[in-house]
Design a protein around this motif. Structure first.
Motif, PDB file in Angstrom:
ATOM      1  N   LEU A 151      27.066  -7.500  -6.336  1.00  0.00           N
ATOM      2  CA  LEU A 151      27.274  -8.706  -7.129  1.00  0.00           C
ATOM      3  C   LEU A 151      26.065  -8.996  -8.015  1.00  0.00           C
ATOM      4  N   SER A 152      26.316  -9.313  -9.257  1.00  0.00           N
ATOM      5  CA  SER A 152      25.261  -9.799 -10.135  1.00  0.00           C
ATOM      6  C   SER A 152      25.206 -11.320 -10.036  1.00  0.00           C
ATOM      7  N   PRO A 153      24.094 -11.937 -10.402  1.00  0.00           N
ATOM      8  CA  PRO A 153      24.041 -13.412 -10.378  1.00  0.00           C
ATOM      9  C   PRO A 153      25.131 -14.045 -11.239  1.00  0.00           C
ATOM     10  N   GLU A 154      25.429 -13.397 -12.373  1.00  0.00           N
ATOM     11  CA  GLU A 154      26.467 -13.943 -13.250  1.00  0.00           C
ATOM     12  C   GLU A 154      27.829 -13.913 -12.557  1.00  0.00           C
ATOM     13  N   ASP A 155      28.131 -12.807 -11.869  1.00  0.00           N
ATOM     14  CA  ASP A 155      29.414 -12.693 -11.181  1.00  0.00           C
ATOM     15  C   ASP A 155      29.538 -13.727 -10.067  1.00  0.00           C
ATOM     16  N   ALA A 156      28.430 -13.994  -9.381  1.00  0.00           N
ATOM     17  CA  ALA A 156      28.468 -14.901  -8.236  1.00  0.00           C
ATOM     18  C   ALA A 156      28.292 -16.362  -8.626  1.00  0.00           C
TER      19      ALA A 156
ATOM     20  N   LEU B 230      22.596  -9.501  -5.815  1.00  0.00           N
ATOM     21  CA  LEU B 230      21.988 -10.785  -5.472  1.00  0.00           C
ATOM     22  C   LEU B 230      20.824 -10.616  -4.504  1.00  0.00           C
ATOM     23  N   ARG B 231      19.924 -11.560  -4.535  1.00  0.00           N
ATOM     24  CA  ARG B 231      18.883 -11.633  -3.527  1.00  0.00           C
ATOM     25  C   ARG B 231      19.405 -12.410  -2.333  1.00  0.00           C
ATOM     26  N   ARG B 232      18.735 -12.202  -1.196  1.00  0.00           N
ATOM     27  CA  ARG B 232      19.151 -12.911   0.009  1.00  0.00           C
ATOM     28  C   ARG B 232      19.094 -14.415  -0.173  1.00  0.00           C
ATOM     29  N   GLU B 233      18.045 -14.902  -0.823  1.00  0.00           N
ATOM     30  CA  GLU B 233      17.916 -16.355  -0.985  1.00  0.00           C
ATOM     31  C   GLU B 233      19.027 -16.921  -1.858  1.00  0.00           C
ATOM     32  N   GLU B 234      19.546 -16.093  -2.796  1.00  0.00           N
ATOM     33  CA  GLU B 234      20.644 -16.562  -3.643  1.00  0.00           C
ATOM     34  C   GLU B 234      21.935 -16.671  -2.842  1.00  0.00           C
ATOM     35  N   VAL B 235      22.205 -15.673  -1.992  1.00  0.00           N
ATOM     36  CA  VAL B 235      23.392 -15.763  -1.138  1.00  0.00           C
ATOM     37  C   VAL B 235      23.261 -16.934  -0.182  1.00  0.00           C
ATOM     38  N   ALA B 236      22.066 -17.126   0.372  1.00  0.00           N
ATOM     39  CA  ALA B 236      21.842 -18.240   1.298  1.00  0.00           C
ATOM     40  C   ALA B 236      22.105 -19.575   0.608  1.00  0.00           C
ATOM     41  N   ARG B 237      21.607 -19.719  -0.619  1.00  0.00           N
ATOM     42  CA  ARG B 237      21.803 -20.974  -1.341  1.00  0.00           C
ATOM     43  C   ARG B 237      23.278 -21.206  -1.641  1.00  0.00           C
ATOM     44  N   LEU B 238      23.991 -20.167  -2.060  1.00  0.00           N
ATOM     45  CA  LEU B 238      25.420 -20.301  -2.339  1.00  0.00           C
ATOM     46  C   LEU B 238      26.225 -20.590  -1.071  1.00  0.00           C
ATOM     47  N   SER B 239      25.721 -20.104   0.076  1.00  0.00           N
ATOM     48  CA  SER B 239      26.433 -20.278   1.345  1.00  0.00           C
ATOM     49  C   SER B 239      26.078 -21.585   2.046  1.00  0.00           C
ATOM     50  N   GLY B 240      25.028 -22.252   1.590  1.00  0.00           N
ATOM     51  CA  GLY B 240      24.627 -23.501   2.224  1.00  0.00           C
ATOM     52  C   GLY B 240      23.875 -23.307   3.520  1.00  0.00           C
TER      53      GLY B 240
ATOM     54  N   SER C  40      31.830 -19.610   4.216  1.00  0.00           N
ATOM     55  CA  SER C  40      30.931 -19.884   3.086  1.00  0.00           C
ATOM     56  C   SER C  40      30.275 -18.600   2.594  1.00  0.00           C
ATOM     57  N   VAL C  41      29.849 -17.743   3.520  1.00  0.00           N
ATOM     58  CA  VAL C  41      29.257 -16.457   3.144  1.00  0.00           C
ATOM     59  C   VAL C  41      30.289 -15.593   2.410  1.00  0.00           C
ATOM     60  N   ALA C  42      31.526 -15.584   2.907  1.00  0.00           N
ATOM     61  CA  ALA C  42      32.580 -14.798   2.260  1.00  0.00           C
ATOM     62  C   ALA C  42      32.825 -15.278   0.836  1.00  0.00           C
ATOM     63  N   ARG C  43      32.814 -16.599   0.637  1.00  0.00           N
ATOM     64  CA  ARG C  43      32.994 -17.128  -0.721  1.00  0.00           C
ATOM     65  C   ARG C  43      31.814 -16.751  -1.608  1.00  0.00           C
ATOM     66  N   ALA C  44      30.615 -16.839  -1.072  1.00  0.00           N
ATOM     67  CA  ALA C  44      29.432 -16.516  -1.856  1.00  0.00           C
ATOM     68  C   ALA C  44      29.434 -15.056  -2.286  1.00  0.00           C
TER      69      ALA C  44
ATOM     70  N   GLN D 106      37.169  -9.965   3.933  1.00  0.00           N
ATOM     71  CA  GLN D 106      36.808 -11.037   4.863  1.00  0.00           C
ATOM     72  C   GLN D 106      37.311 -10.730   6.268  1.00  0.00           C
ATOM     73  N   ALA D 107      38.528 -10.197   6.372  1.00  0.00           N
ATOM     74  CA  ALA D 107      39.053  -9.821   7.692  1.00  0.00           C
ATOM     75  C   ALA D 107      38.186  -8.736   8.327  1.00  0.00           C
ATOM     76  N   HIS D 108      37.735  -7.786   7.514  1.00  0.00           N
ATOM     77  CA  HIS D 108      36.869  -6.719   8.030  1.00  0.00           C
ATOM     78  C   HIS D 108      35.539  -7.292   8.509  1.00  0.00           C
ATOM     79  N   MET D 109      34.987  -8.221   7.766  1.00  0.00           N
ATOM     80  CA  MET D 109      33.743  -8.860   8.174  1.00  0.00           C
ATOM     81  C   MET D 109      33.899  -9.539   9.532  1.00  0.00           C
ATOM     82  N   MET D 110      35.020 -10.224   9.730  1.00  0.00           N
ATOM     83  CA  MET D 110      35.260 -10.889  11.006  1.00  0.00           C
ATOM     84  C   MET D 110      35.441  -9.876  12.134  1.00  0.00           C
ATOM     85  N   ASP D 111      36.109  -8.764  11.828  1.00  0.00           N
ATOM     86  CA  ASP D 111      36.279  -7.717  12.847  1.00  0.00           C
ATOM     87  C   ASP D 111      34.929  -7.157  13.280  1.00  0.00           C
TER      88      ASP D 111
END
Length: 295
Positions: A18-23, A37-47, A71-75, A83-88
């Motif tokens: 993901l690029s910052p523009e895409d996210a 994305l950087r980790r801090e950017e995903v963290a900020r988008l995920s709350g 929230s992470v999946a949306r970010a 998302q289903a794979h992530m949960m698995d």
């Protein structure tokens, strides 16, 4: 490597794509040393805090809530299958080699059903896309899996490693990549399965395409669609397929291929079903150029 580590690796690959523009993330200051994305950017988008998200990616033994995971999946812009794979990956956590699962068997009534729909190709797929059963039309369209050694009766293995499959599928790369994505999802549901590990290892050794797709952590759960083929006997076909999960065993699926009524593909299936006598009257198809796979 435990499945929690696989969970972290999946997040990292999804973040890198993901690029910052895409996210929709605000650009951070400083030069980017890595794509995505950087980790801090995903963290900020995920709350969540950067430290918390970092521990998620590192596969730490933490237990995120459903709200955090959503929230992470949306970010990360995950689709439903991802998302289903992530949960698995998070739910089916295992740190040691698993035991082989029970041998999958096809019910006699289901075999009768395969024969009953004998005018169209149909097969039963199990774990890892193992071909558990198929009717005569499936064998004529693809290959007679019953004639292969038991360890080779796998649809994904056949698609990727058999040169005949490379000639049969007109969109081979798309079909093969989707098969690898489906295998990824199976790994998420059944971690550290010895047979799956053996299959993945064999495909990684023999196919550069597989190595690239596997490293990309792509997942696929397409249960219906269209496939374009060039059969050596009856020529070009465009077939629809439907894949139905069986209620008695969710790890078994019935896949049926069909053609639109009155279409040239329907005529080709009829010709294929008619047998060798009819096929002998068809002019021999011109040889197709080899697929530039190199494997």
């Amino acid at each position: 490597m435990g499945q929690s580590a696989e969970f972290g690796k999946f997040l990292k690959v999804m973040r890198a794509r993901l690029s910052p523009e895409d996210a929709g993330a605000q650009e951070s200051s400083g030069a980017r040393r890595v794509p995505g994305l950087r980790r801090e950017e995903v963290a900020r988008l995920s709350g969540v805090s950067t430290d918390y998200y970092t521990r998620l990616e590192q596969g730490r033994n933490i237990h995120p809530s459903k709200a955090v995971l959503e929230s992470v999946a949306r970010a990360l812009r995950l689709d439903a299958g991802e998302q289903a794979h992530m949960m698995d990956l998070l739910e089916h956590c295992a740190g040691s080699a698993g035991n082989p699962g029970p041998v999958q068997k096809v019910r006699p009534a289901l075999r009768q059903l395969l024969d009953a729909v004998g005018d169209v190709p149909a097969m039963v797929l199990g774990r890892r896309a193992d071909v558990l059963a198929g009717n005569r039309m499936a064998h004529l369209l693809f290959t007679d899996f019953t004639s292969l050694p038991a360890a080779e009766r796998n649809l994904t293995r056949w698609i990727i490693l058999d040169p005949m499959a490379g000639q049969l599928f007109r969109d081979w790369k798309t079909v093969a990549a989707e098969a690898v994505g489906a295998l990824r999802m199976d790994v998420g549901r059944h971690p550290n399965d010895p047979q799956t590990n053996q299959l993945v290892g064999e495909l990684a050794v023999h196919s550069e395409h597989f190595r690239q797709w596997w490293a990309g952590h792509r997942v696929t759960s397409r249960s219906a669609g269209t496939v374009r083929l060039h059969h050596p006997v009856v020529g070009d076909l465009e077939l629809n397929f439907e894949t139905l999960s069986l209620p008695d065993d969710p790890d078994q699926m019935l896949r049926i291929y069909s053609a639109k009524a009155g279409s040239p593909s329907s005529d080709a299936l009829t010709l294929l079903n008619f047998g060798e006598a009819a096929a002998a009257a068809v002019p021999e198809a011109e040889p197709q150029p080899a697929r530039p796979d190199g494997n």
